[in-house]
Design an enzyme around this catalytic site. Sequence first.
Site, PDB file in Angstrom:
ATOM      1  N   SER A 200      26.576  87.610   6.003  1.00 28.76           N
ATOM      2  CA  SER A 200      27.726  86.749   5.704  1.00 28.76           C
ATOM      3  C   SER A 200      28.834  86.984   6.720  1.00 28.76           C
ATOM      4  O   SER A 200      29.099  88.131   7.107  1.00 28.76           O
ATOM      5  CB  SER A 200      28.243  87.036   4.292  1.00 28.76           C
ATOM      6  OG  SER A 200      29.387  86.273   4.007  1.00 28.76           O
ATOM      7  N   ALA A 201      29.514  85.907   7.122  1.00 26.08           N
ATOM      8  CA  ALA A 201      30.529  85.989   8.173  1.00 26.08           C
ATOM      9  C   ALA A 201      31.808  86.670   7.711  1.00 26.08           C
ATOM     10  O   ALA A 201      32.411  87.448   8.454  1.00 26.08           O
ATOM     11  CB  ALA A 201      30.847  84.588   8.700  1.00 26.08           C
ATOM     12  N   CYS A 325      33.388  89.687  -6.895  1.00 22.62           N
ATOM     13  CA  CYS A 325      32.722  88.631  -7.645  1.00 22.62           C
ATOM     14  C   CYS A 325      32.694  88.906  -9.138  1.00 22.62           C
ATOM     15  O   CYS A 325      32.473  88.002  -9.942  1.00 22.62           O
ATOM     16  CB  CYS A 325      31.293  88.454  -7.140  1.00 22.62           C
ATOM     17  SG  CYS A 325      30.348  89.997  -7.144  1.00 22.62           S
TER      18      CYS A 325
END
Length: 383
Positions: A200-201, A325
């Site tokens: 993921s960036a 999250c």
Amino acid sequence: MEEIYLDNAATTKPYPEVITKMNHTLTKAYGNPSSLHGKGLEAEKLIKTARKEIANKLKIKTDEIYFTSGGTEANNLAIKGTVNALHRYGNRIITSSIEHPSVLNVFKRLEEQGYDVKYLDVDQNGVVDLEQLEEYLTAETILVSIMGVNNELGSIQPLAKIGKLVASFDNLYFHVDGVQAFTKLDLFPAKLGVDLYSISAHKVHGPKGVGALYIKDGTRVDNLISGSKQESGVRPGTENVPGIVGFGEAVKEIEQEDFTTKMYRLKKLLVTRILNEIEDSFLNGPTIEQGVPHIANISFAGIKGEILVHSLERDNIYLSTGAACSSRLDTPSYVLEGIGVEGDLIEGAIRFSLSSQTTKQEINHTVNKLKKHVTVLKQIIQR
């Protein structure tokens, strides 16, 4: 100090070079990469450059990288795509009990659909039980999915050993959620026997909303989205060119830095000072050296982590109680429960996550403020 950000496992601040490159793409190189004219070819060239940067970092071929909207989609594509492609060969799939929700919840859904799901136990350091894995592996197993680094504890999984176990079976793929490992550790999927690897960036100083999945040549993965032929049909839809360009630029900038040693040094300073100077503080999971260089999970007995987080925020110090999250959910951390942490030590857990931009001065300032807040909160509780 103006601001101290120690929640880099949740997201990172984009490098200035990333923002500059993305702004250029948005304002100048804004063509659709599928278009045949010059603007389209320019955008397509930028994507190729970014793909090459990321592939070089992972030591894989450029055509084995497929861009997605982030780590969650990459994990879903790897797991669901594998199961859809290999279901005729077997019904068993294996993961660990402390995976990221974007893996764990997919497995739970597949279990509801009738798949034989096995959840590996972990030890007090958050490392999977290899003997249990070996016991669970059968000719009916089609997927093993294990994260490279746990996002709450910083535990590093024995991927090479898992890869060797998986390699002895036919029609069995090994997927790794490498979101927290990418650029932090020298983990190269092709050398570890990994078939699918998610990244993921925004965890590596790139933009949010873009990620990628390494799919080893010859690995069969059914696409989840139907559409045109972008990303070789594996992930159709017009590419997020600015995001992809930003991702590539972030990886390029990181490659110019050797920050692993620096982060380990700062992590040691942070953990050592807290454990030595704050009474009833405990490091959860692996030791400083056993874990990844940028994550430390510490509990403060008798104090709720959420209150401590908000107290530090008043001093412009930003960290979290756990994974972003799930930190808003009013439930105990299943990761901490999984390694045997109990009672108020779960409620009192704080995750510190560093980056290449973290400084020694910031670490010392954070510990000093932390000591004061813990003292005040304990005095309030004792009244």
